[in-house]
Design an enzyme around this catalytic site. Structure first.
Site, PDB file in Angstrom:
ATOM      1  N   SER A 144       0.862  -1.181   0.000  1.00 37.84           N
ATOM      2  CA  SER A 144       0.000   0.000   0.000  1.00 37.84           C
ATOM      3  C   SER A 144       0.898   1.229   0.000  1.00 37.84           C
ATOM      4  O   SER A 144       2.059   1.160   0.418  1.00 37.84           O
ATOM      5  CB  SER A 144      -0.866   0.000   1.254  1.00 37.84           C
ATOM      6  OG  SER A 144      -1.536   1.230   1.389  1.00 37.84           O
ATOM      7  N   TYR A 157      -2.006  -0.538  10.455  1.00 37.56           N
ATOM      8  CA  TYR A 157      -2.032  -0.817   9.013  1.00 37.56           C
ATOM      9  C   TYR A 157      -0.761  -0.303   8.342  1.00 37.56           C
ATOM     10  O   TYR A 157      -0.099  -1.028   7.587  1.00 37.56           O
ATOM     11  CB  TYR A 157      -3.273  -0.173   8.379  1.00 37.56           C
ATOM     12  CG  TYR A 157      -3.415  -0.486   6.897  1.00 37.56           C
ATOM     13  CD1 TYR A 157      -3.698  -1.777   6.474  1.00 37.56           C
ATOM     14  CD2 TYR A 157      -3.262   0.507   5.936  1.00 37.56           C
ATOM     15  CE1 TYR A 157      -3.825  -2.069   5.122  1.00 37.56           C
ATOM     16  CE2 TYR A 157      -3.389   0.219   4.585  1.00 37.56           C
ATOM     17  CZ  TYR A 157      -3.671  -1.075   4.188  1.00 37.56           C
ATOM     18  OH  TYR A 157      -3.782  -1.364   2.851  1.00 37.56           O
TER      19      TYR A 157
HETATM   20  N1  LIG Z   1      -8.751  -0.960  -0.992  1.00 36.44           N
HETATM   21  C1  LIG Z   1      -7.737  -0.121  -0.870  1.00 36.44           C
HETATM   22  O1  LIG Z   1      -7.898   1.126  -0.873  1.00 36.44           O
HETATM   23  C2  LIG Z   1      -6.340  -0.648  -0.739  1.00 36.44           C
HETATM   24  C3  LIG Z   1      -5.296   0.279  -0.837  1.00 36.44           C
HETATM   25  C4  LIG Z   1      -3.998  -0.178  -0.718  1.00 36.44           C
HETATM   26  C5  LIG Z   1      -3.748  -1.533  -0.527  1.00 36.44           C
HETATM   27  N2  LIG Z   1      -4.797  -2.403  -0.441  1.00 36.44           N
HETATM   28  C6  LIG Z   1      -4.473  -3.816  -0.225  1.00 36.44           C
HETATM   29  O2  LIG Z   1      -5.060  -4.597  -1.232  1.00 36.44           O
HETATM   30  C7  LIG Z   1      -5.322  -5.914  -0.724  1.00 36.44           C
HETATM   31  C8  LIG Z   1      -6.762  -6.274  -1.016  1.00 36.44           C
HETATM   32  O3  LIG Z   1      -7.594  -5.373  -0.306  1.00 36.44           O
HETATM   33  P1  LIG Z   1      -9.098  -5.052  -0.723  1.00 36.44           P
HETATM   34  O4  LIG Z   1      -9.281  -3.594  -0.576  1.00 36.44           O
HETATM   35  O5  LIG Z   1      -9.425  -5.720  -1.990  1.00 36.44           O
HETATM   36  O6  LIG Z   1      -9.853  -5.719   0.523  1.00 36.44           O
HETATM   37  P2  LIG Z   1     -11.056  -6.775   0.618  1.00 36.44           P
HETATM   38  O7  LIG Z   1     -12.100  -6.499  -0.392  1.00 36.44           O
HETATM   39  O8  LIG Z   1     -11.423  -6.802   2.058  1.00 36.44           O
HETATM   40  O9  LIG Z   1     -10.323  -8.129   0.233  1.00 36.44           O
HETATM   41  C9  LIG Z   1      -9.401  -8.712   1.079  1.00 36.44           C
HETATM   42  C10 LIG Z   1      -9.143 -10.115   0.571  1.00 36.44           C
HETATM   43  O10 LIG Z   1      -8.174 -10.729   1.421  1.00 36.44           O
HETATM   44  C11 LIG Z   1      -8.690 -11.966   1.883  1.00 36.44           C
HETATM   45  N3  LIG Z   1      -8.176 -12.241   3.216  1.00 36.44           N
HETATM   46  C12 LIG Z   1      -8.168 -11.434   4.301  1.00 36.44           C
HETATM   47  N4  LIG Z   1      -7.618 -12.052   5.339  1.00 36.44           N
HETATM   48  C13 LIG Z   1      -7.263 -13.284   4.907  1.00 36.44           C
HETATM   49  C14 LIG Z   1      -6.659 -14.407   5.510  1.00 36.44           C
HETATM   50  N5  LIG Z   1      -6.281 -14.400   6.794  1.00 36.44           N
HETATM   51  N6  LIG Z   1      -6.453 -15.518   4.759  1.00 36.44           N
HETATM   52  C15 LIG Z   1      -6.827 -15.549   3.459  1.00 36.44           C
HETATM   53  N7  LIG Z   1      -7.392 -14.515   2.824  1.00 36.44           N
HETATM   54  C16 LIG Z   1      -7.618 -13.410   3.549  1.00 36.44           C
HETATM   55  C17 LIG Z   1     -10.207 -11.800   1.870  1.00 36.44           C
HETATM   56  O11 LIG Z   1     -10.838 -13.033   1.689  1.00 36.44           O
HETATM   57  P3  LIG Z   1     -11.668 -13.834   2.821  1.00 36.44           P
HETATM   58  O12 LIG Z   1     -12.433 -12.831   3.613  1.00 36.44           O
HETATM   59  O13 LIG Z   1     -12.505 -14.779   2.013  1.00 36.44           O
HETATM   60  O14 LIG Z   1     -10.617 -14.532   3.595  1.00 36.44           O
HETATM   61  C18 LIG Z   1     -10.398 -10.969   0.616  1.00 36.44           C
HETATM   62  O15 LIG Z   1     -10.418 -11.796  -0.523  1.00 36.44           O
HETATM   63  C19 LIG Z   1      -4.980  -5.873   0.760  1.00 36.44           C
HETATM   64  O16 LIG Z   1      -3.694  -6.374   0.967  1.00 36.44           O
HETATM   65  C20 LIG Z   1      -5.033  -4.383   1.074  1.00 36.44           C
HETATM   66  O17 LIG Z   1      -4.240  -4.026   2.174  1.00 36.44           O
HETATM   67  C21 LIG Z   1      -6.086  -1.995  -0.538  1.00 36.44           C
END
Ligand SMILES: NC(=O)c1ccc[n+]([C@@H]2O[C@H](COP(=O)([O-])OP(=O)(O)OC[C@H]3O[C@@H](n4cnc5c(N)ncnc54)[C@H](OP(=O)(O)O)[C@@H]3O)[C@@H](O)[C@H]2O)c1
Length: 260
Positions: A144, A157
């Site tokens: 991130s 975070y």
């Molecule tokens: N959205 C943003 O603005 C943003 C910005 C920068 C970086 N990111 C990064 O992008 C990535 C995806 O985030 P997102 O925004 O798409 O969030 P999201 O919609 O909440 O998706 C998170 C994903 O991670 C999986 N997950 C979480 N904990 C897990 C675990 N212990 N074991 C296996 N799978 C797990 C969840 O699946 P299950 O619930 O099915 O386990 C889900 O598929 C993350 O690393 C986040 O930090 C996001």
């Protein structure tokens, strides 16, 4: 990624059941690649894989659990030579400093750092086996850009993503001799179930589909650092170049505004 634009690749993608991971799975499958998709929720993975039954297979696992990962290791082996591992699973827990609780920090570090490190227990041998056959192998870690500025409430975070980026870049140095490419993805705000919980303004927010396209394009161009959207990441870079005393004043003022 050697080049997802060229021939079909075998890709392991974690965090595929929602948000950026789900959009990226669809983007990559749409481009003809084969994927093994991981998350904890089997139902959500099944729904995703049903759209691309020929190209997607599911391997549910909690990436913080060594046992879960060991359980899916054989599936990864059966899948064929692993060309790319995309470790994207993550969470974002915010701290309320008035009710300080170290469990928030622990949750961020456990999922984002330890979960990614443990995923590598099974990804790295598979990528090495691919390299041993003289084929390219790529490890992609979704971090991130949030940690580039000390945002209030993001202690856990931000610390987890700073650690994760260091982990990835250090791995890049160590794995260079083996020819395993390490890519760091640093998104700004992306609209997903994770950010839908946020109750503060999210400048320059983009859709998960847009994020997925940018990640694929970055991989196809052979970039090792993929950061987007530029308006957000450049603003953070400029702010980060200011003297620390100015950064601290701005961060404190922003933190107060978020509390209002
Ligand atoms: N959205 C943003 O603005 C943003 C910005 C920068 C970086 N990111 C990064 O992008 C990535 C995806 O985030 P997102 O925004 O798409 O969030 P999201 O919609 O909440 O998706 C998170 C994903 O991670 C999986 N997950 C979480 N904990 C897990 C675990 N212990 N074991 C296996 N799978 C797990 C969840 O699946 P299950 O619930 O099915 O386990 C889900 O598929 C993350 O690393 C986040 O930090 C996001």
């Amino acid at each position: 990624m050697s080049s997802p634009g060229s021939e079909p690749q075998n890709i392991w993608l974690t965090g595929a059941s929602s948000g950026i991971g789900k959009a990226l799975a669809e983007e990559l499958a749409g481009a003809g690649h084969r994927l093994i998709v991981t998350g904890r929720r089997q139902d959500a993975l099944d729904q995703l894989a049903a759209t691309y039954p020929e190209q997607m297979t599911t391997a549910a696992a909690d990436t913080t659990s060594r046992q879960d990962l060991e359980n899916i290791r054989p599936q990864l082996a059966r899948f064929g030579d692993l060309d790319i591992a995309i470790l994207n699973a993550g969470t974002c827990e915010y701290l309320d400093v008035a009710h300080y609780d170290s469990q928030v920090v622990e949750a961020d570090i456990t999922t984002n750092v330890i979960g990614t490190a443990r995923s590598l227990d099974i990804a790295l041998p598979a990528l090495r086996a691919t390299r041993a056959k003289g084929k390219p192998a790529t490890l992609v870690i979704v971090s991130s850009s949030a940690w580039w500025f000390p945002f209030g409430r993001a202690e856990g975070y931000g610390a987890s993503k700073a650690a994760l980026t260091y982990f990835a870049q250090s791995l890049r140095a160590d794995l260079a001799a083996e020819g395993i490419r390490v890519v760091v993805v640093s998104p700004g705000f992306v609209k997903t179930p994770l950010t839908d919980r946020n109750d503060f303004p999210m400048p320059f927010i983009i859709s998960a589909e847009d994020a997925a396209r940018r990640i694929r394009a970055g991989l196809e161009k052979g970039k090792n650092e993929i950061a987007f959207p530029k308006r957000f990441t450049w603003s953070l870079k400029v702010l980060g170049a200011l003297p620390q005393s100015i950064i601290d004043r701005m961060a404190a003022s922003l933190a107060r505004k978020t509390d209002d």
